[in-house]
Design an enzyme around this catalytic site. Structure first.
Site, PDB file in Angstrom:
ATOM      1  CE1 TYR A 194      74.089  26.801 200.979  1.00 21.51           C
ATOM      2  CE2 TYR A 194      72.417  26.986 202.695  1.00 21.51           C
ATOM      3  CZ  TYR A 194      72.907  26.368 201.557  1.00 21.51           C
ATOM      4  OH  TYR A 194      72.227  25.322 201.018  1.00 21.51           O
ATOM      5  NE  ARG A 212      64.100  20.765 201.178  1.00 21.17           N
ATOM      6  CZ  ARG A 212      63.419  21.672 201.882  1.00 21.17           C
ATOM      7  NH1 ARG A 212      62.304  22.206 201.368  1.00 21.17           N
ATOM      8  NH2 ARG A 212      63.822  22.048 203.081  1.00 21.17           N
ATOM      9  NE  ARG A 263      67.576  23.201 199.389  1.00 21.42           N
ATOM     10  CZ  ARG A 263      66.541  23.837 199.926  1.00 21.42           C
ATOM     11  NH1 ARG A 263      65.771  24.597 199.156  1.00 21.42           N
ATOM     12  NH2 ARG A 263      66.271  23.724 201.216  1.00 21.42           N
ATOM     13  CG  HIS A 308      67.149  25.355 205.555  1.00 20.31           C
ATOM     14  ND1 HIS A 308      68.376  25.960 205.297  1.00 20.31           N
ATOM     15  CD2 HIS A 308      67.073  24.304 204.701  1.00 20.31           C
ATOM     16  CE1 HIS A 308      68.992  25.293 204.336  1.00 20.31           C
ATOM     17  NE2 HIS A 308      68.224  24.294 203.955  1.00 20.31           N
ATOM     18  CG  HIS A 340      70.920  19.651 197.584  1.00 21.67           C
ATOM     19  ND1 HIS A 340      69.553  19.748 197.783  1.00 21.67           N
ATOM     20  CD2 HIS A 340      71.490  19.982 198.778  1.00 21.67           C
ATOM     21  CE1 HIS A 340      69.313  20.094 199.033  1.00 21.67           C
ATOM     22  NE2 HIS A 340      70.474  20.252 199.653  1.00 21.67           N
ATOM     23  CE  LYS A 354      63.860  17.751 203.290  1.00 22.92           C
ATOM     24  NZ  LYS A 354      65.121  17.526 204.041  1.00 22.92           N
TER      25      LYS A 354
END
Length: 300
Positions: free
Chosen positions: A277, A147, A245, A268, A242, A171
């Site tokens: 994806y 990120r 990514r 994630h 992004h 995160k």
């Protein structure tokens, strides 16, 4: 009831209990203002809110012309807010439990090929002071799937060059280990030759990537740089940090990587986030079939 005090408690909960980043806290706080303004206008205390009120609120968001994706995000914040009030003991029942979000069409993010990434890197003027830095940034984003917030906060203590991996704090302050390619390490090493000639501001010495003034970069700076670089490379797609990514994850999947492994490298929390994806890969496969299957090839 004082909505200002409720909001302060909620923001404190997001920051301390959920351990959300400041950017996430600010986004939730901004979105919940829509709801609180609505409740104030209706003269409703939180204890009086029912599902019908929230459905009316959702209808107003639509009538105000707010995009469906933004509506969905705001209503997600509303549900989070009422779950907090339930945990906090302010409410006995959650009126948002059955609140539905607008139906969103499936959005497949833009993806760049390796050839397009190479074109972007080749378009960079390495005679400029920031040239090699920008090349290294693009290669790290594409090779590691970071990120942009993770990249701007990358420090030398997180780079394990001998073992070829990065320690990334993502995160919720969750850490993960991400492999880094020889190409990316090489581009970083070339950037360090330029970086060592800079006047670095006190307190910024540990950050890998710096701006011209010797301070660590911001997300906005990287966004602008990548958009400009894509333009210079003649790429007409909508490109952002992004996008790199997404391109990293898609390249892994097309190369045969396990979806769980991709989930770990992207950081994630939910595998469902990673599964987009698979849709991208299916789209690519469909195009290959349309272009190359003998039943679809026109006689020449």
């Amino acid at each position: 009831m004082d909505y200002i005090q409720i909001k302060r408690r909620y923001v404190r909960f997001l920051r301390l209990e959920r351990n959300y980043s400041q950017n996430t806290v600010d986004a939730y706080s901004h979105d919940i203002d829509y709801l609180l303004n609505f409740l104030n206008g209706e003269g409703l205390a939180v204890e009086e809110v029912r599902l019908a009120h929230l459905e009316q609120f959702a209808t107003l968001l639509h009538e105000f012309g707010i995009a469906a994706s933004s509506q969905a995000r705001i209503l997600c914040g509303v549900r989070s807010f009422f779950r907090f009030l339930l945990l906090d003991g302010t409410l006995q029942d959650d009126p948002s439990e059955l609140l539905e979000s607008p139906t969103l069409g499936e959005h497949l993010p833009e993806v760049l090929s390796t050839e397009e990434i190479d074109r972007m890197e080749a378009s960079i003027d390495l005679s400029k002071p920031e040239g090699q830095r920008n090349r290294a940034i693009i290669e790290v984003l594409f090779s590691c799937g970071l990120r942009v917030s993770e990249l701007v906060n990358l420090k030398f203590g997180d780079v394990f060059a001998d073992d070829k991996y990065l320690r990334i704090t993502g995160k919720g302050n969750k850490q993960r280990l991400v492999p880094i390619s020889d190409n990316a390490l090489h581009e970083i090493q070339l950037w360090l030759y330029d970086r060592n000639l800079m006047n670095i501001k006190p307190g910024e010495e540990e950050y890998v990537f710096l701006n011209r003034r010797g301070a660590h970069l911001t997300r906005t700076m990287i966004l602008i740089m990548i958009k400009n670089t894509a333009h210079d490379a003649g790429i007409i797609k909508t490109v952002s940090p992004h996008t790199l990514r997404h391109s990293f994850a898609t390249a892994l999947l097309q190369g045969g990587a396990n979806l769980r492994a991709i989930q770990e490298m992207l950081g994630h929390e939910n595998i469902a986030t990673t599964q987009i994806y698979t849709h991208i890969d299916i789209t690519t496969l469909r195009n290959e079939i349309l272009n190359h299957h003998p039943r679809n090839m026109k006689n020449t």
